[in-house]
Design an enzyme around this catalytic site. Sequence first.
Site, PDB file in Angstrom:
ATOM      1  CG  ASP A  53      -2.019  -1.055   1.121  1.00 15.70           C
ATOM      2  OD1 ASP A  53      -2.361  -1.453  -0.018  1.00 15.70           O
ATOM      3  OD2 ASP A  53      -2.478  -1.521   2.169  1.00 15.70           O
ATOM      4  N   GLY A  65       2.106   2.323  -2.715  1.00 12.05           N
ATOM      5  CA  GLY A  65       1.850   2.922  -4.019  1.00 12.05           C
ATOM      6  C   GLY A  65       2.707   2.439  -5.157  1.00 12.05           C
ATOM      7  CE  LYS A  66       5.635  -3.422  -6.878  1.00 13.45           C
ATOM      8  NZ  LYS A  66       6.298  -4.728  -6.896  1.00 13.45           N
ATOM      9  CG  ASP A  81       6.130  -7.648 -10.448  1.00 13.07           C
ATOM     10  OD1 ASP A  81       6.256  -6.702  -9.666  1.00 13.07           O
ATOM     11  OD2 ASP A  81       5.080  -8.291 -10.608  1.00 13.07           O
ATOM     12  N   PRO A 118       7.105  -8.370  -5.909  1.00 19.55           N
ATOM     13  CG  PRO A 118       5.116  -9.550  -6.199  1.00 19.55           C
ATOM     14  CD  PRO A 118       6.462  -9.334  -6.815  1.00 19.55           C
ATOM     15  CG  HIS A 155       9.834  -9.954   2.553  1.00 20.11           C
ATOM     16  ND1 HIS A 155      10.508  -8.790   2.274  1.00 20.11           N
ATOM     17  CD2 HIS A 155       9.098  -9.712   3.660  1.00 20.11           C
ATOM     18  CE1 HIS A 155      10.197  -7.882   3.177  1.00 20.11           C
ATOM     19  NE2 HIS A 155       9.335  -8.409   4.023  1.00 20.11           N
ATOM     20  N   GLY A 212      66.761  -6.044 -27.942  1.00 20.47           N
ATOM     21  CA  GLY A 212      66.886  -5.089 -26.843  1.00 20.47           C
ATOM     22  C   GLY A 212      66.074  -5.431 -25.605  1.00 20.47           C
ATOM     23  CE  LYS A 213      64.120 -11.188 -25.965  1.00 15.00           C
ATOM     24  NZ  LYS A 213      64.967 -10.997 -27.150  1.00 15.00           N
ATOM     25  CB  SER A 251      58.184 -15.891 -25.499  1.00 10.05           C
ATOM     26  OG  SER A 251      58.226 -14.492 -25.583  1.00 10.05           O
TER      27      SER A 251
END
Length: 624
Positions: A16, A18-19, A89, A91, A93, A462-463, A531
């Site tokens: 009540d 007002g949803k 929805d 309404p 619990h 150059g790694k 790698s």
Amino acid sequence: MNVVEQLKIVIVGHVDHGKSTFVGRLFHDTGSLPEGKLEQLQKVAERRGTPFEWANLMDALQAERDQNVTIDTAQIWFHTKKRQYVIIDAPGHKEFLKNMITGAASAQAALLLIDAQEGIQENSRRHGYLLSLLGIRQVAVLVNKMDLENYSQKKFEQIEAEYRKWLASVGVTPKVFIPIAAKHGDNIASRSANMSWWNGPTVLETLDEFEVPLRQGGQPLRFPIQDVYRFDERRIFAGRVETGAIKTGDRIVFSPTNKVSTVKTIERWNAPKTDSAEAGESIGITLTEQIFVERGTIAAHENSPPYELTKFKARVFWLGKQPFTKGKKYKLKLVTQEVECEIAEIEKVIDASTLTTVSRNGDGNYVGRHEVGELTIRTRKPIAFDAVTEIVPTGRFVIVDELDVCGGGIIVENNYPRHTHDSHHKSDNIYWSRGKVTASQREQRNKHSGCVIWLTGLSGSGKSTIATELERELFNLGRHTYILDGDNMRHGLCSDLGFSPEDRVENIRRIGEVTRLFTDAGMICITAFISPYRADRDLARKIAPPGKFFEVYLNTPLDVCEQRDVKGLYARARAGEIKNFTGVSAPYEPPLKPEIELHTEKSTVAECVAIILEQINQSLVIAP
């Protein structure tokens, strides 16, 4: 084709408050009603000699949805100029708790209604606590029926102050409180002339300011199996990708059965065929090996499986008429899993309306109705799960007593051992041991997170030079960092490996595992390895935590690398003295999409280091 942005919201409120009136007015004011629906209901009310109520509109839409006439059975939706909204929805619990597994589990925002005249009720507090349990953080509170309080600013501010304080105690911070009168449309789609004192947004403006969360594709894969279908000789494992992504060729493990296979195909219904799927998609998969998998198992990548245990800590909100009692058997539902469970230990019981600890004389081995239990749950057989702070869909569950959903809960963090899965393991009884120092605690102490900076390129590109300079710069910035160099690793951990294709694969796999440990320790791990194979680098990327791997391609021409060769390795390789030498007698597969690409023949070492630092900082891996 433009994809319409969509936000899922749940609208809750005390009976009540007002949803239904609010939702009916919302549909009207956004132009989302089926054509002629409003006029039809107004005529019905006129024939019956009763006043038209906006709540009747919502009831009619609900009835039509249930009959699959006007509104789709799966959703009730409305739209603004910015996006489409789906109303979940819930309404009561119990619907909330059921939706922890279905609808509201995917809600991204919530509107919470309070009656201005009745004020904050016990259910208002419980709804706030449920939003906290669901993990919904985008919340707006609508103080409705302001017309019954003569649009009083004082009354509105009183309710806001009281309820905001309570919500803060359960970890919910509303984006805004809005005074509305749903019956008259005040402050819903347009500002109210009756509340000139209100300078804040309307409800629709607030909704459009909510953010659509990013898809959960960056998280580890969680693909609960909902059903298994047999077509011809194929077995299709169907379900919804809750988090992460999956593609053909992925090696996946099914928990808690610990069976491993490779994805052969991705199957869809009435949709184009693709080789991958992301979070939110409902798909089917086939496997290269025909293993036995049934409903309830959860598919994950081998390097990031869920926990698989028979005990976990949880917070449970109880709504059953009979208490949640220690020593009684219940059914636990977590995504598609169902398993018998019981309370192993109750640590604390909390009143969900007041958040005070419930103290009982005598027998305190139960959680009563509208109470929250902080407890340990034991299941009859292992169940696959995650802590809700890590992965939400597999961190929430409901408890069923007989045939009724009576409780819902979340799994809280603890020092759970994690079962590891790897094709190299010689034993199934291996768990990843976690300490009591978390990754976030390390980040706070170090002022940065761990990551992998993987330098790849030909010998002489150059790694090692760039890696050592990068390490020095990071160290001077106060970062915790260390280099794993190819030659150094072959002096110890990989000293038993040669340079055959098989040994190269194993070398990179071992390095990938070491970088994972460095990253877990919160360090910035720099690697300097040729790698040469993409698949090996992709494996190293998979081993690393998501978003923490940066491939740096040193794109240097072969002739430049040979000119720099102070060790004379290229000359020896061309003379046949060194076999399987990358670039000469063995291939190098350049990265297709590296995070960073450097041309070391054009840029100085300092410039290359600056580019890497800038890219990492932009990616927020290193805290500024």
